[in-house]
Scaffold this motif. Structure first.
Motif, mmCIF file in Angstrom:
data_model
loop_
_atom_site.group_PDB
_atom_site.id
_atom_site.type_symbol
_atom_site.label_atom_id
_atom_site.label_comp_id
_atom_site.label_asym_id
_atom_site.label_seq_id
_atom_site.Cartn_x
_atom_site.Cartn_y
_atom_site.Cartn_z
ATOM 1 N N GLY A 122 -11.291 0.865 4.654
ATOM 2 C CA GLY A 122 -10.576 2.203 4.489
ATOM 3 C C GLY A 122 -9.472 2.221 3.839
ATOM 4 N N VAL A 123 -8.581 1.261 4.112
ATOM 5 C CA VAL A 123 -7.167 1.068 3.501
ATOM 6 C C VAL A 123 -7.400 0.821 2.102
ATOM 7 C CG1 VAL A 123 -5.094 -0.295 3.497
ATOM 8 C CG2 VAL A 123 -5.823 0.511 5.472
ATOM 9 N N LEU A 124 -8.226 -0.170 1.853
ATOM 10 C CA LEU A 124 -8.428 -0.825 0.518
ATOM 11 C C LEU A 124 -8.993 0.574 -0.136
ATOM 12 C CD1 LEU A 124 -10.200 -4.050 0.876
ATOM 13 C CD2 LEU A 124 -8.043 -3.811 -0.082
ATOM 14 N N LEU A 125 -10.025 1.418 0.054
ATOM 15 C CA LEU A 125 -10.477 2.421 -0.541
ATOM 16 C C LEU A 125 -9.401 3.458 -0.957
ATOM 17 C CD1 LEU A 125 -14.079 3.224 1.118
ATOM 18 C CD2 LEU A 125 -13.564 2.398 -1.116
ATOM 19 N N VAL A 126 -8.660 3.788 0.096
ATOM 20 C CA VAL A 126 -7.597 4.760 0.038
ATOM 21 C C VAL A 126 -6.663 4.198 -1.094
ATOM 22 C CG1 VAL A 126 -5.499 6.000 1.194
ATOM 23 C CG2 VAL A 126 -7.797 5.761 2.164
ATOM 24 N N THR A 127 -5.916 3.126 -1.085
ATOM 25 C CA THR A 127 -5.271 2.752 -2.058
ATOM 26 C C THR A 127 -5.826 2.623 -3.302
ATOM 27 O OG1 THR A 127 -5.625 0.321 -1.397
ATOM 28 C CG2 THR A 127 -3.939 1.276 -0.207
ATOM 29 N N ARG A 128 -6.821 2.260 -3.541
ATOM 30 C CA ARG A 128 -7.770 2.182 -4.660
ATOM 31 C C ARG A 128 -7.762 3.498 -5.427
ATOM 32 N NH1 ARG A 128 -6.326 -2.369 -4.204
ATOM 33 N NH2 ARG A 128 -7.354 -4.297 -4.018
ATOM 34 N N ILE A 129 -8.035 4.508 -4.546
ATOM 35 C CA ILE A 129 -8.255 6.004 -5.080
ATOM 36 C C ILE A 129 -6.817 6.442 -5.362
ATOM 37 C CG2 ILE A 129 -8.760 8.344 -4.301
ATOM 38 C CD1 ILE A 129 -11.091 7.098 -2.729
ATOM 39 N N GLY A 130 -5.906 5.991 -4.454
ATOM 40 C CA GLY A 130 -4.593 6.725 -4.719
ATOM 41 C C GLY A 130 -3.864 6.094 -5.977
ATOM 42 N N MET A 131 -4.347 4.782 -6.574
ATOM 43 C CA MET A 131 -3.991 4.156 -7.741
ATOM 44 C C MET A 131 -4.217 4.911 -8.908
ATOM 45 S SD MET A 131 -4.189 0.083 -6.642
ATOM 46 C CE MET A 131 -4.132 -0.275 -8.413
ATOM 47 N N GLN A 142 0.782 -1.136 -0.050
ATOM 48 C CA GLN A 142 -0.083 0.037 0.189
ATOM 49 C C GLN A 142 0.678 1.319 0.089
ATOM 50 O OE1 GLN A 142 -0.539 -2.212 2.977
ATOM 51 N NE2 GLN A 142 -1.584 -3.459 1.846
ATOM 52 N N HIS A 143 0.552 2.240 -0.952
ATOM 53 C CA HIS A 143 1.290 3.234 -0.820
ATOM 54 C C HIS A 143 0.855 4.448 -0.216
ATOM 55 C CE1 HIS A 143 4.234 1.778 -4.051
ATOM 56 N NE2 HIS A 143 3.065 1.353 -4.442
ATOM 57 N N MET A 144 0.758 4.463 1.250
ATOM 58 C CA MET A 144 0.171 5.219 2.005
ATOM 59 C C MET A 144 1.038 5.801 3.220
ATOM 60 S SD MET A 144 -3.364 3.296 3.197
ATOM 61 C CE MET A 144 -3.614 4.339 4.434
ATOM 62 N N SER A 145 1.227 7.072 3.534
ATOM 63 C CA SER A 145 1.906 7.715 4.729
ATOM 64 C C SER A 145 1.444 7.086 5.917
ATOM 65 C CB SER A 145 1.861 9.141 4.470
ATOM 66 O OG SER A 145 0.510 9.774 4.689
ATOM 67 N N ILE A 146 2.299 7.325 6.884
ATOM 68 C CA ILE A 146 1.828 6.746 8.113
ATOM 69 C C ILE A 146 0.804 7.851 8.830
ATOM 70 C CG2 ILE A 146 2.918 6.876 10.655
ATOM 71 C CD1 ILE A 146 5.603 6.103 9.590
ATOM 72 N N GLY A 147 0.947 9.003 8.434
ATOM 73 C CA GLY A 147 -0.245 9.987 8.618
ATOM 74 C C GLY A 147 -1.623 9.533 7.984
ATOM 75 N N LEU A 148 -1.564 9.149 6.884
ATOM 76 C CA LEU A 148 -2.916 8.670 6.241
ATOM 77 C C LEU A 148 -3.344 7.515 6.737
ATOM 78 C CD1 LEU A 148 -4.894 9.429 4.300
ATOM 79 C CD2 LEU A 148 -3.657 8.290 2.496
ATOM 80 N N THR A 149 -2.199 6.521 7.187
ATOM 81 C CA THR A 149 -2.701 5.318 8.059
ATOM 82 C C THR A 149 -3.421 5.705 9.256
ATOM 83 O OG1 THR A 149 -0.766 4.186 6.958
ATOM 84 C CG2 THR A 149 -1.888 3.217 9.011
ATOM 85 N N LEU A 150 -2.810 6.620 10.130
ATOM 86 C CA LEU A 150 -3.343 6.945 11.226
ATOM 87 C C LEU A 150 -4.827 7.736 11.188
ATOM 88 C CD1 LEU A 150 -2.748 7.312 14.127
ATOM 89 C CD2 LEU A 150 -1.847 9.813 13.747
ATOM 90 N N ILE A 151 -4.998 8.276 10.226
ATOM 91 C CA ILE A 151 -6.436 8.826 9.837
ATOM 92 C C ILE A 151 -7.440 7.959 9.510
ATOM 93 C CG2 ILE A 151 -7.707 10.336 8.290
ATOM 94 C CD1 ILE A 151 -5.037 12.234 8.266
ATOM 95 N N VAL A 152 -6.934 6.870 8.921
ATOM 96 C CA VAL A 152 -7.844 5.947 8.363
ATOM 97 C C VAL A 152 -8.226 5.099 9.745
ATOM 98 C CG1 VAL A 152 -8.163 3.646 7.204
ATOM 99 C CG2 VAL A 152 -7.268 5.590 5.818
ATOM 100 N N GLY A 153 -7.240 5.013 10.569
ATOM 101 C CA GLY A 153 -7.386 4.105 11.627
ATOM 102 C C GLY A 153 -8.296 4.819 12.654
ATOM 103 N N ILE A 154 -8.194 6.206 13.148
ATOM 104 C CA ILE A 154 -8.881 6.810 13.827
ATOM 105 C C ILE A 154 -10.489 6.931 13.278
ATOM 106 C CG2 ILE A 154 -9.328 9.124 14.553
ATOM 107 C CD1 ILE A 154 -6.429 9.512 14.905
ATOM 108 N N VAL A 155 -10.657 7.207 12.060
ATOM 109 C CA VAL A 155 -11.848 7.283 11.656
ATOM 110 C C VAL A 155 -12.773 5.901 11.606
ATOM 111 C CG1 VAL A 155 -13.292 7.616 9.480
ATOM 112 C CG2 VAL A 155 -11.666 8.984 10.089
ATOM 113 N N ALA A 156 -11.884 4.845 11.397
ATOM 114 C CA ALA A 156 -12.374 3.379 11.580
ATOM 115 C C ALA A 156 -12.691 3.021 13.185
ATOM 116 C CB ALA A 156 -11.461 2.620 10.983
ATOM 117 N N ALA A 157 -11.883 3.492 13.931
ATOM 118 C CA ALA A 157 -12.181 3.448 15.417
ATOM 119 C C ALA A 157 -13.226 4.067 15.608
ATOM 120 C CB ALA A 157 -10.765 3.652 16.267
ATOM 121 N N LEU A 158 -13.370 5.330 15.468
ATOM 122 C CA LEU A 158 -14.669 6.082 15.901
ATOM 123 C C LEU A 158 -15.880 5.508 15.306
ATOM 124 C CD1 LEU A 158 -13.098 9.808 15.656
ATOM 125 C CD2 LEU A 158 -13.608 8.513 17.760
#
Length: 95
Positions: free
Chosen positions: A75-84, A27-43
């Motif tokens: 969320g990770v799948l969506l972000v990586t698909r959009i990023g591709m 996955q071509h995601m930054s640590i910050g984006l991973t954190l944002i996806v994780g926080i949104v998913a947790a909430l």
């Protein structure tokens, strides 16, 4: 209030990192984006668990955490698909 924010960040970081481990491939995601996806998913996972009465257990709320992890994987799948679609990789002209 501060404890809830710190808790969301910590759980979000864990959930986001686990989601990236579960999604196959790189996955071509930054640590910050991973954190944002994780926080949104947790909430969202906590909100859904509370709405359906799944978070009122004693001890560890496994169902809530599994729900959070599932949402983070999505969320990770969506972000990586959009990023591709936005990046130019090998074989692409970048136009």
């Amino acid at each position: 209030m501060i404890g809830a924010i710190v808790s969301a960040i910590v759980i979000g970081a864990i959930v986001g990192a686990l989601a990236r481990l579960l999604v196959p491939g790189k996955q071509h995601m930054s640590i910050g984006l991973t954190l944002i996806v994780g926080i949104v998913a947790a909430l969202l996972g906590t909100l859904i668990a509370h709405l359906f009465g799944l978070a009122d257990t004693r001890g560890i709320d496994w169902i809530e955490h599994i729900l959070q992890l599932g949402l983070a994987v999505i969320g990770v799948l969506l972000v990586t698909r959009i990023g591709m679609g936005r990046t130019s990789g090998p074989g692409r002209t970048g136009t």
